[in-house]
Design an enzyme around this catalytic site. Structure first.
Site, mmCIF file in Angstrom:
data_model
loop_
_atom_site.group_PDB
_atom_site.id
_atom_site.type_symbol
_atom_site.label_atom_id
_atom_site.label_comp_id
_atom_site.label_asym_id
_atom_site.label_seq_id
_atom_site.Cartn_x
_atom_site.Cartn_y
_atom_site.Cartn_z
ATOM 1 N N TYR A 105 34.213 -26.420 29.652
ATOM 2 C CA TYR A 105 35.520 -25.986 30.127
ATOM 3 C C TYR A 105 35.426 -24.461 30.180
ATOM 4 O O TYR A 105 34.909 -23.845 29.234
ATOM 5 C CB TYR A 105 36.651 -26.372 29.182
ATOM 6 C CG TYR A 105 36.827 -27.849 28.927
ATOM 7 C CD1 TYR A 105 36.544 -28.792 29.909
ATOM 8 C CD2 TYR A 105 37.287 -28.288 27.690
ATOM 9 C CE1 TYR A 105 36.716 -30.144 29.657
ATOM 10 C CE2 TYR A 105 37.461 -29.635 27.428
ATOM 11 C CZ TYR A 105 37.165 -30.564 28.419
ATOM 12 O OH TYR A 105 37.334 -31.887 28.161
ATOM 13 N N CYS A 152 36.948 -22.858 27.056
ATOM 14 C CA CYS A 152 36.647 -23.453 25.750
ATOM 15 C C CYS A 152 35.919 -22.416 24.900
ATOM 16 O O CYS A 152 34.907 -21.861 25.322
ATOM 17 C CB CYS A 152 35.776 -24.691 25.940
ATOM 18 S SG CYS A 152 34.879 -25.213 24.468
#
Length: 310
Positions: A44, A47
């Protein structure tokens, strides 16, 4: 954690199944294969665990390609038994856990540098000076169990042990404190999930579904996360405490690694950078002294070495 949880990597004490005996992800592995010719990172974009890996790759100028994973379907990882990001494909090896990925790549880089130094200075003896790089402190691997208190270099703690302590602190404390802060209000929850629309990697319906559902869900469970992570009191004060602890650890050094960043510097930097643009980031910069170190890290890490994204 839940499907839409951006900070998808589990706590570092939880090891992947079917890999006995447990692996200490903060130790450089002894068995090496050389630097990979190709690095693909399933991630991601914001992330913090993924950003830790990207900070390491960018700093060492290792080319890599990223594949953005849909927080809803995770269809990009259907081929893998690993369902949590980051997942790194290093040639034919598949690794999951950001600290494990970094330790493996660091060991490969350091082995190459050590070999090159040995060829250039075959008669050199070991120096008494301290450095986080392994060739100046051979045999100083950190203990497998996490430290219970902050290492004190004045009583013989090696730089490698200090580095390992703060790498564990990043995973066990800093990420959790930042997580509950960015999901503490609806505004910040949406700030965090807005990246899904900005990346443009998904169709409109998929992006909006993930953005809205993710933000609402994480805001809704923010209090449960506080309890789960054992974070009490004012969230911002806990954030500032983390910033102050890191600055205190630096002392009068530019970086924890001395004149250049070590793995702990890169880990903290990656996690903090992951929340750029949020109120949490701005408050951390303005309410603690971490900003000067962060600017030095920005200059050291430099431009991204990413060569492509899907």
């Amino acid at each position: 954690m839940m499907l839409l949880l951006m900070f998808a990597q589990v706590a570092p004490t939880l090891e992947p199944a079917a890999t006995p005996p447990p692996v200490d992800v903060y130790l450089r592995p002894a068995i090496l294969k050389g630097l990979p010719r190709e690095v693909i990172l399933y991630q991601y974009e914001v992330c913090p665990f993924c950003c830790k890996v990207k900070a390491f790759l960018d700093y060492h100028k290792i080319p890599y390609r990223t594949v953005e994973v849909s927080p809803l379907s995770k269809k990009e990882l259907k081929w893998s038994e690993h369902r949590k990001v980051p997942v790194a494909v290093l040639d034919d090896d598949i690794l999951q856990d950001s600290s494990l990925i970094i330790s493996r790549l660091a060991a490969e880089i350091e082995a190459g540098q050590s070999s090159q130094q040995a060829q250039q200075q075959p008669q050199a003896s070991s120096s008494g000076s301290k450095s986080w790089m392994p060739w100046s402190k051979k045999g100083s691997e950190s203990a497998a169990q996490p430290e219970t208190q902050v290492p004190d270099s004045s009583v013989g703690t090696t730089f490698r042990e200090e580095e390992a302590y703060w790498r564990q602190w990043v995973d066990a404390r800093l990420v959790k404190v930042i997580t509950v802060n960015i999901y503490g209000t609806a505004k910040e929850a949406f700030q965090t999930f807005d990246y899904i629309s900005a990346t443009g990697k998904f169709n409109w319906f998929e992006a909006e579904s993930a953005r809205v559902a993710g933000a609402v869900m994480m805001w809704g469970i923010s209090n449960k996360l506080k309890k789960k992570y054992g974070i009490e009191g004012n969230l911002r004060e806990e954030l500032y405490l983390c910033g102050d602890q890191w600055v205190e650890a630096l002392g009068d050094r530019d970086f924890l690694g001395g004149n250049q960043p070590n793995l702990a510097d890169l880990a903290v930097f990656g996690v903090v950078k992951s929340v750029t643009g949020t109120d949490t980031f701005m408050d951390l910069m303005h309410r603690t002294q971490i900003g000067q170190w962060y600017e030095r890290m920005m200059a050291q890490v430099g431009d991204s070495s990413r060569v492509g994204a899907n």
